[in-house]
Every structure is written in C-alpha cells, then in structure tokens.
Design a protein around this motif. Sequence first.
Motif, PDB file in Angstrom:
ATOM      1  N   ALA A  73      63.884  47.418  27.772  1.00  0.00           N
ATOM      2  CA  ALA A  73      63.103  47.060  26.581  1.00  0.00           C
ATOM      3  C   ALA A  73      61.762  46.421  26.934  1.00  0.00           C
ATOM      4  CB  ALA A  73      63.912  46.113  25.701  1.00  0.00           C
ATOM      5  N   GLY A  74      61.502  46.253  28.243  1.00  0.00           N
ATOM      6  CA  GLY A  74      60.216  45.721  28.673  1.00  0.00           C
ATOM      7  C   GLY A  74      60.190  44.221  28.895  1.00  0.00           C
ATOM      8  N   TYR A  75      61.337  43.557  28.826  1.00  0.00           N
ATOM      9  CA  TYR A  75      61.377  42.122  29.027  1.00  0.00           C
ATOM     10  C   TYR A  75      61.558  41.777  30.505  1.00  0.00           C
ATOM     11  CZ  TYR A  75      62.009  41.827  23.969  1.00  0.00           C
ATOM     12  OH  TYR A  75      61.836  41.925  22.608  1.00  0.00           O
ATOM     13  N   ARG A  76      61.021  40.631  30.890  1.00  0.00           N
ATOM     14  CA  ARG A  76      61.241  40.107  32.240  1.00  0.00           C
ATOM     15  C   ARG A  76      62.586  39.392  32.252  1.00  0.00           C
ATOM     16  NH1 ARG A  76      57.778  36.835  35.647  1.00  0.00           N
ATOM     17  NH2 ARG A  76      58.813  38.120  37.215  1.00  0.00           N
ATOM     18  N   THR A  77      63.492  39.869  33.087  1.00  0.00           N
ATOM     19  CA  THR A  77      64.860  39.362  33.098  1.00  0.00           C
ATOM     20  C   THR A  77      65.124  38.519  34.345  1.00  0.00           C
ATOM     21  OG1 THR A  77      65.679  41.342  34.235  1.00  0.00           O
ATOM     22  CG2 THR A  77      65.678  41.370  31.818  1.00  0.00           C
TER      23      THR A  77
END
Length: 444
Positions: A73-77
């Motif tokens: 989803a494009g989030y930094r995890t």
Amino acid sequence: MTQDLPQTLPDWLAYCERIHPKTIDMGLDRVREVARRLDDGRGLQPACPVVIVGGTNGKGSTCALLETIYGQAGYRTGLYTSPHLVHFEERCRIDGQIVAADALLPAFADVELARRGAADQPEISLSYFEFTTLAIVLTLARARLDIVILEVGLGGRLDAVNIVEPACSIITSIDIDHIEFLGTDREAIGYEKAGIMRTGRPVIVSDPVPPQSVLDRALEIGADLYRAGRDFHCGGDQQQWNWAGRSRRYAGLAYPALRGANQLVNAAGVLAAVEALHPVLPVTAQAVRNGLALVELPGRFQIVPGQPALVLDVAHNPHSVAALTENLDAMGYYPTTHAVFGAMADKDLPPMFQRINPLIDRWYFCDLPLPRAASAADLAAIWRGTHPRPGVESSLHAGPQAALDAAIAAADPADRIVVFGSFFTVGGVLQNGTPRLDAKHLPA
C-alpha cells in the motif's frame, strides 16, 4: 563511559546472555523503567500506529501478511519478530528488509546506558529477550515509519513488547504451550494473551473458537472486539476465497502465498485489522491482493524445490503439529516420509508424536545447541512410548544438519523429508542457505 561497551552485534548478544540470572523473567516493571529512561524520557513509543500480535500459533504468518500488505500500500513498515531462524538481525525488518547488524548497535548502546542509569539511579537487570526487544523497538521508533508491527514473544500481558501502546491488537489461535509460565489450560493461557488488549482500541481475535477468558477480558476493559465468525467472515472454493467484515468486502481473492489451510484463518484476521485501521491507514483492494500473493515467510510449511521433497516447518506444539499433519496429508502420496525432529524438553511431546506418527516412516532425532533442548536420545524414548507403527525405525544425530544429511542419504527421489519441532531445528538446516536436495540424483 561508552568505551567499555561491546562493539559488534555478536559481542552485544553474548553480553546480553550474561547480565541476567534468568533466561525468561516475566514482568514489566524493569523494562518499563529502562524504557522511561530512554531518549530523555520519551521512551519507546513510535510516532506511528503500532499493531501488537499475540497468540500461540500463527503470529509470524500474521505479522508477515501485515507487513506485506501495508508495504504494497506504499507505507513504510517496521517489524519485530522472534525468535530468528539463522541470524539475529532477522528479528528486525524495515521496509520489508532485514536490518544490517551495525544499524542495531546505537540502540543497544543506548539501552545499556539507560539500564545502568545515571548517578542517582539504580542499575536494572534485563534478560536477553528484554534487552534485545528494547533495542529493536527503539531502532524502529527512530526510523520514521508509517506502521510498526510487534510480535509477542511469550504470553502477552507480561511480555516486553506490551509496554508499547498499540493502535490495534491481534490474537491468533490459542493452544497449550509454555505451561510453566502461562498456565495449564486454554482459559488461563487466553487470559495472558488477552493482556495486549486496550480499552477502546480494536482487538482482532482470529481464533475461530477463542477461550472465554479472551472474550471476558475484552468486555471487562471495553476493547473493540472483532471476532471471527461474528464481525468478519471468510469462505471460498478451491480457486479463490472471499472475506466480509463490518464495512468492507473482498471477493475473488487468491489464497495466501504461505502454504497450509491454517493460513486462511491468519489472513482473515489480518484483513480485519486492515479494516479496523482503515481510518488512519487506508489500504486499497489491490494492495490486499498483492500482499496475499507476495508474502513470504521461511519455515512455515516451506516446500523446498528438488527431489526428494523437503518440507520445513517450525511447528513445535500439539496444535501446530496437527496443522502440519493435515498439510502433509494433503500433499498426496509419497512412498516414504522421513522426519528430522529436534525440540525443547518443555514441550508437550507425546501428543505431537501421536498426531503425526501415522504419516512418518522413518525418524531422525537430533540434539539442539541449547540447554533447554531435549536430547536426541530422550526424544527417541518419548516417541517409542507413543506406540508408533510397527517397523518404523529411528536414529540419533548430533544436530539438524547431520540428521538431514542422513535422511537425504536414505531417501529415494520420490520420497519426502519433513524437518520440524523447533525454530532451531529448521534454522539448523538453513545455516548454510536453503538445502539443495537433487544433487545426489543428478548424473555423474
């Protein structure tokens, strides 16, 4: 003051093993105090939403699914899991990648200085798990992430990760394990797992038949309970599956790339968490589909290409061995199934053997390099007491790799080898990379 600190990650890990009298020491007071001293009192709380994942089985798979979906989803995890299979750094991942050992060193040093305290503060003793958990969570808190996923190591209520405040908690399937710390039945164990819930915050219970203690605790503290079969549902056929929650639906989903029928239970709980966090971390349907298709996690019904077939699974209690047995049975016919098995002495071993005995034709018991591991000889004696099928043979080996080598030497190309019983058993055969099993069958 910093000149006497260890300089490499192996040195830090060896140091952490020496500074506390107990390997496992349940309680949060010492961890909370060290965390309070860190970063000038700001502690460990990441600035982004945190998901804490507890339960007996399925935690690692749930964490991997969350990480992959939010990454897609494009989030930094950021992800913290334990234990590791081969290298300690596997416990900490940022943006889906294992961190470099050197990237952890500043946090280890800061935790040590906080542990020692200032002139007017007492020194605080930390266990290996507590110290390393603080260092990794501190590393993640400083990494400017969009979401942090923390896996509970043992229990929940008194586990070191529980000093962090979650935006959402997930409780996976619950079974009897670690009875000396958590209790002797599912109700007592469920109460410990329920300790990661928070008042007014969503908690996903993906266990289809959770202990009543979990449900009672959610009601008692006013947690927002998402319960499998009530607040979210899933079903499907051989090709695809569907999921429906309180406000969102997904149809025509591909099954998770992680093998095993039990992964659908984990994936359903993950989608409930995605729904619960949607107001703060929106996720598209395409990110969900991509995450399900791309997720990877070594050692969870991992099938290694080649001949004979090789299955690696960290199953280490009766519930997970039952799931492994069902998955092996669904693979089809193999003339002979060889089992490489090493385990901790505190596990409930007889039910594990009784469940999988009908599928195993040859056992290779191995020692593991830990004080609390059962010896190969003890494992063989316990196995014989479970009345295996007549004619099934066994042998003893000094370690997982030696046991696997013996199994490969004895197996025909059409056979199957399964390695299970502990993270350390699977990790022992992955020390030098994923095994290649077809070498002995290639033409000279």
